[in-house]
Design a protein around this motif. Structure first.
Motif, PDB file in Angstrom:
ATOM      1  N   CYS A  33      41.521  38.545  47.548  1.00  0.00           N
ATOM      2  CA  CYS A  33      42.106  38.733  48.870  1.00  0.00           C
ATOM      3  C   CYS A  33      41.932  40.189  49.296  1.00  0.00           C
ATOM      4  CB  CYS A  33      43.578  38.331  48.880  1.00  0.00           C
ATOM      5  SG  CYS A  33      44.596  39.278  47.751  1.00  0.00           S
ATOM      6  N   GLN A  34      42.124  40.410  50.585  1.00  0.00           N
ATOM      7  CA  GLN A  34      42.053  41.763  51.119  1.00  0.00           C
ATOM      8  C   GLN A  34      43.447  42.174  51.546  1.00  0.00           C
ATOM      9  OE1 GLN A  34      39.096  42.424  54.092  1.00  0.00           O
ATOM     10  NE2 GLN A  34      39.657  44.550  54.378  1.00  0.00           N
ATOM     11  N   ILE A  41      41.322  41.163  43.144  1.00  0.00           N
ATOM     12  CA  ILE A  41      41.129  39.881  42.470  1.00  0.00           C
ATOM     13  C   ILE A  41      42.345  39.697  41.576  1.00  0.00           C
ATOM     14  CG2 ILE A  41      39.746  38.504  40.892  1.00  0.00           C
ATOM     15  CD1 ILE A  41      37.321  40.069  41.670  1.00  0.00           C
ATOM     16  N   LYS A  42      42.916  38.482  41.643  1.00  0.00           N
ATOM     17  CA  LYS A  42      44.101  38.167  40.849  1.00  0.00           C
ATOM     18  C   LYS A  42      43.876  36.857  40.113  1.00  0.00           C
ATOM     19  CE  LYS A  42      47.093  40.283  44.301  1.00  0.00           C
ATOM     20  NZ  LYS A  42      48.266  40.122  45.166  1.00  0.00           N
ATOM     21  N   LEU A  43      44.508  36.736  38.953  1.00  0.00           N
ATOM     22  CA  LEU A  43      44.474  35.501  38.180  1.00  0.00           C
ATOM     23  C   LEU A  43      45.904  35.001  38.050  1.00  0.00           C
ATOM     24  CD1 LEU A  43      42.512  33.639  36.569  1.00  0.00           C
ATOM     25  CD2 LEU A  43      43.287  34.860  34.523  1.00  0.00           C
ATOM     26  N   PHE A  44      46.144  33.783  38.572  1.00  0.00           N
ATOM     27  CA  PHE A  44      47.468  33.190  38.555  1.00  0.00           C
ATOM     28  C   PHE A  44      47.525  32.044  37.561  1.00  0.00           C
ATOM     29  CE2 PHE A  44      46.813  34.712  42.951  1.00  0.00           C
ATOM     30  CZ  PHE A  44      47.845  35.623  43.023  1.00  0.00           C
ATOM     31  N   ALA A  45      48.693  31.862  36.954  1.00  0.00           N
ATOM     32  CA  ALA A  45      48.895  30.735  36.055  1.00  0.00           C
ATOM     33  C   ALA A  45      48.867  29.443  36.846  1.00  0.00           C
ATOM     34  CB  ALA A  45      50.223  30.873  35.322  1.00  0.00           C
ATOM     35  N   PRO A  46      48.294  28.388  36.289  1.00  0.00           N
ATOM     36  CA  PRO A  46      48.338  27.102  36.969  1.00  0.00           C
ATOM     37  C   PRO A  46      49.771  26.596  37.037  1.00  0.00           C
ATOM     38  CG  PRO A  46      47.041  26.986  34.939  1.00  0.00           C
ATOM     39  CD  PRO A  46      47.586  28.351  35.036  1.00  0.00           C
ATOM     40  N   GLY A  47      50.100  25.910  38.134  1.00  0.00           N
ATOM     41  CA  GLY A  47      51.418  25.323  38.269  1.00  0.00           C
ATOM     42  C   GLY A  47      52.506  26.293  38.678  1.00  0.00           C
ATOM     43  N   PRO A  57      46.795  42.160  34.768  1.00  0.00           N
ATOM     44  CA  PRO A  57      46.800  43.162  35.833  1.00  0.00           C
ATOM     45  C   PRO A  57      45.723  42.881  36.892  1.00  0.00           C
ATOM     46  CG  PRO A  57      47.014  44.230  33.710  1.00  0.00           C
ATOM     47  CD  PRO A  57      46.705  42.777  33.445  1.00  0.00           C
ATOM     48  N   VAL A  58      46.051  43.199  38.129  1.00  0.00           N
ATOM     49  CA  VAL A  58      45.156  42.986  39.273  1.00  0.00           C
ATOM     50  C   VAL A  58      43.931  43.887  39.146  1.00  0.00           C
ATOM     51  CG1 VAL A  58      45.009  43.203  41.789  1.00  0.00           C
ATOM     52  CG2 VAL A  58      47.123  42.383  40.724  1.00  0.00           C
ATOM     53  N   LEU A  59      42.777  43.384  39.584  1.00  0.00           N
ATOM     54  CA  LEU A  59      41.555  44.194  39.634  1.00  0.00           C
ATOM     55  C   LEU A  59      41.375  44.648  41.081  1.00  0.00           C
ATOM     56  CD1 LEU A  59      39.202  45.204  37.848  1.00  0.00           C
ATOM     57  CD2 LEU A  59      37.889  43.265  38.696  1.00  0.00           C
ATOM     58  N   PHE A  60      41.526  45.956  41.314  1.00  0.00           N
ATOM     59  CA  PHE A  60      41.420  46.520  42.648  1.00  0.00           C
ATOM     60  C   PHE A  60      39.997  46.990  42.931  1.00  0.00           C
ATOM     61  CE2 PHE A  60      45.842  47.051  41.449  1.00  0.00           C
ATOM     62  CZ  PHE A  60      46.498  46.623  42.596  1.00  0.00           C
ATOM     63  N   ASP A  61      39.597  46.885  44.181  1.00  0.00           N
ATOM     64  CA  ASP A  61      38.285  47.352  44.639  1.00  0.00           C
ATOM     65  C   ASP A  61      37.153  46.774  43.772  1.00  0.00           C
ATOM     66  OD1 ASP A  61      36.668  48.700  46.420  1.00  0.00           O
ATOM     67  OD2 ASP A  61      36.764  50.598  45.339  1.00  0.00           O
ATOM     68  N   PRO A  62      37.142  45.432  43.566  1.00  0.00           N
ATOM     69  CA  PRO A  62      36.144  44.827  42.684  1.00  0.00           C
ATOM     70  C   PRO A  62      34.738  44.839  43.281  1.00  0.00           C
ATOM     71  CG  PRO A  62      37.339  43.110  43.810  1.00  0.00           C
ATOM     72  CD  PRO A  62      37.991  44.417  44.195  1.00  0.00           C
ATOM     73  N   LYS A  71      28.951  32.298  35.279  1.00  0.00           N
ATOM     74  CA  LYS A  71      29.572  33.532  34.772  1.00  0.00           C
ATOM     75  C   LYS A  71      29.292  34.696  35.719  1.00  0.00           C
ATOM     76  CE  LYS A  71      29.324  31.967  30.077  1.00  0.00           C
ATOM     77  NZ  LYS A  71      28.625  32.005  28.839  1.00  0.00           N
ATOM     78  N   MET A  72      30.319  35.547  35.857  1.00  0.00           N
ATOM     79  CA  MET A  72      30.218  36.728  36.714  1.00  0.00           C
ATOM     80  C   MET A  72      30.829  37.923  35.996  1.00  0.00           C
ATOM     81  SD  MET A  72      31.377  35.136  40.379  1.00  0.00           S
ATOM     82  CE  MET A  72      32.699  34.129  39.728  1.00  0.00           C
ATOM     83  N   LEU A  73      30.348  39.098  36.322  1.00  0.00           N
ATOM     84  CA  LEU A  73      30.915  40.337  35.809  1.00  0.00           C
ATOM     85  C   LEU A  73      31.364  41.161  36.999  1.00  0.00           C
ATOM     86  CD1 LEU A  73      31.486  42.356  33.490  1.00  0.00           C
ATOM     87  CD2 LEU A  73      29.154  43.224  33.850  1.00  0.00           C
ATOM     88  N   PHE A  74      32.665  41.484  37.033  1.00  0.00           N
ATOM     89  CA  PHE A  74      33.225  42.322  38.085  1.00  0.00           C
ATOM     90  C   PHE A  74      33.642  43.656  37.484  1.00  0.00           C
ATOM     91  CE2 PHE A  74      33.986  38.126  39.914  1.00  0.00           C
ATOM     92  CZ  PHE A  74      33.653  38.328  41.239  1.00  0.00           C
ATOM     93  N   ARG A  75      33.465  44.724  38.237  1.00  0.00           N
ATOM     94  CA  ARG A  75      33.926  46.052  37.844  1.00  0.00           C
ATOM     95  C   ARG A  75      34.844  46.551  38.949  1.00  0.00           C
ATOM     96  NH1 ARG A  75      29.171  49.084  37.014  1.00  0.00           N
ATOM     97  NH2 ARG A  75      29.135  48.160  34.959  1.00  0.00           N
TER      98      ARG A  75
END
Length: 116
Positions: A33-34, A41-47, A57-62, A71-75
């Motif tokens: 999201c912006q 980029i965020k990863l949320f638990a299902p349910g 932890p959130v990945l900022f400015d990916p 497969k993807m690699l984000f920095r």
């Protein structure tokens, strides 16, 4: 989308290949999201409920560095300490993301809503 994420750095330092390979990763819903002028980029638990908290932890400015198949690699940047404090110290972080075609079997039968 369901994804498995492995964090490749600890406090900015790259983990060894052995540590990365042995890490089972975190599985959840991946969302980008912006917020203002920053991408996150965020990863949320299902349910989770209507106001989910990220499970890592959130990945900022990916930045998408590489992509091959599913497969993807984000920095990007990871805040140390309070994730909501924009003045927190930041370090480089990399995420190895594997997009999963199906919902993982171990969470397939869990309810998607939590009861109050």
């Amino acid at each position: 989308m369901y994804s498995k994420v492995k964090m490749l750095r600890v406090r900015g330092t790259r983990r060894s290949d052995r540590e990365i390979y042995a890490d089972p990763g975190a599985v959840g819903h991946l969302a980008m999201c912006q917020v203002a002028s920053w991408l996150e980029i965020k990863l949320f638990a299902p349910g989770t409920d209507a106001r989910p908290e990220p499970i890592i932890p959130v990945l900022f400015d990916p930045v998408l560095v590489a992509m091959h198949g599913n497969k993807m690699l984000f920095r990007g940047l990871e805040r140390q300490g309070d994730q909501r404090d924009a003045n927190s110290a930041t370090v480089m972080q990399e995420w190895s993301v594997q997009v999963m075609v199906e919902q993982p079997a171990d969470i397939r039968h869990q309810p998607h809503r939590t009861s109050s």
